[in-house]
Motif scaffolding. Structure first.
Motif: not given
Length: 251
Positions: A95-106, A115-117, A228-232, A240-241
């Motif tokens: 893909g030409d756009v990469t999302f990296v997600e730091f995730v916690d299952y709880k 579901p939106e992602l 080069d962005q961080l989205l908290r 997201m779109v």
């Protein structure tokens, strides 16, 4: 209001006034200083919108500084974020756009974003997603992340991807028994995954993710890295779109 107080008053109100008059606070008498304070107070009470204007300017300045700081952090840690060699890569790997997600299952907001992602990835078709296991909400979170990492090491990316999705929608308490049962429902060997949780590599991977998060000044989930962005924090689907569109437009 005296001409002597005008320049300092303009500065106190957040205005860009030209230095038309010499002004030395240290040279003021106590009476002049008290009068000056009353002048400032009266002016701001008569024109409270100036305070909001000053706050808006400050917020814009701080936001710009945060963006620049985030870009520098991402640049310094680029390979660890996007090419660490152990994190799961899903969606469209090319893909030409990469999302990296730091995730916690709880994490409630991770679950809300999930579901939106997933919808974004499916409807777009050209997004690459990388998950960073980042358990920060207690022992149950850590147990779930260790189980997920063990599944990837033992059964591979496809197994991890299916298990990740199931764990993000799982109800109830996450225990080794409940997670093993969930894996079994997916056709995976839950007992083998539980046994694999004792592999030192599992804790090493989670530890490296925590170290990376520290370097990136990430303290909560979900946190996304895009180029080069961080989205908290949580962002709804339409947001997201829009982000994806802006990233592509900037290429």
């Amino acid at each position: 209001m005296t001409r002597r107080f005008l320049p300092a008053l303009a500065l106190a109100a957040g205005l860009a006034a030209a230095p038309a008059f010499a002004f030395d606070v240290g040279a003021m008498t106590d009476a002049e200083r008290a009068a000056f304070r009353e002048e400032v107070r009266a002016y701001l009470l008569e024109n409270p919108e100036i305070i909001m204007e000053a706050v808006a300017v400050l917020e814009r300045r701080q936001a710009a500084e945060q963006v620049a700081n985030d870009a520098a952090l991402v640049s310094t840690n680029h390979d660890a974020i996007f090419n660490d060699g152990y994190s799961y890569i899903g969606g469209n790997p090319e893909g030409d756009v990469t999302f990296v997600e730091f995730v916690d299952y709880k994490c409630g907001y991770c679950r809300k974003a999930f579901p939106e992602l997933a919808q974004l990835i499916e409807q777009d078709g050209n997004i690459r997603i990388i998950y960073k296991e980042f358990p920060i909400l207690g022992e149950e979170s850590l147990l779930a992340s260790r189980f997920a990492v063990s599944a990837k090491l033992i059964a591979g990316d496809d197994a991890y991807g299916r298990l990740h999705d199931a764990m993000m929608t799982m109800r109830g308490t996450m225990t080794t028994a409940s997670l093993s049962g969930l894996a079994g429902d997916l056709g995976l060997d839950g007992e083998a995954i539980v046994a694999g949780m004792s592999d030192p590599q599992v804790d090493a991977i989670i530890g490296m993710n925590h170290e990376l998060a520290g370097r990136l000044q990430i303290s909560g989930t979900p946190t996304f890295v895009m180029r080069d962005q961080l989205l908290r924090g949580y962002v709804p689907l339409d947001g997201m779109v829009q982000i994806v569109a802006e990233l592509r437009a900037a290429q």
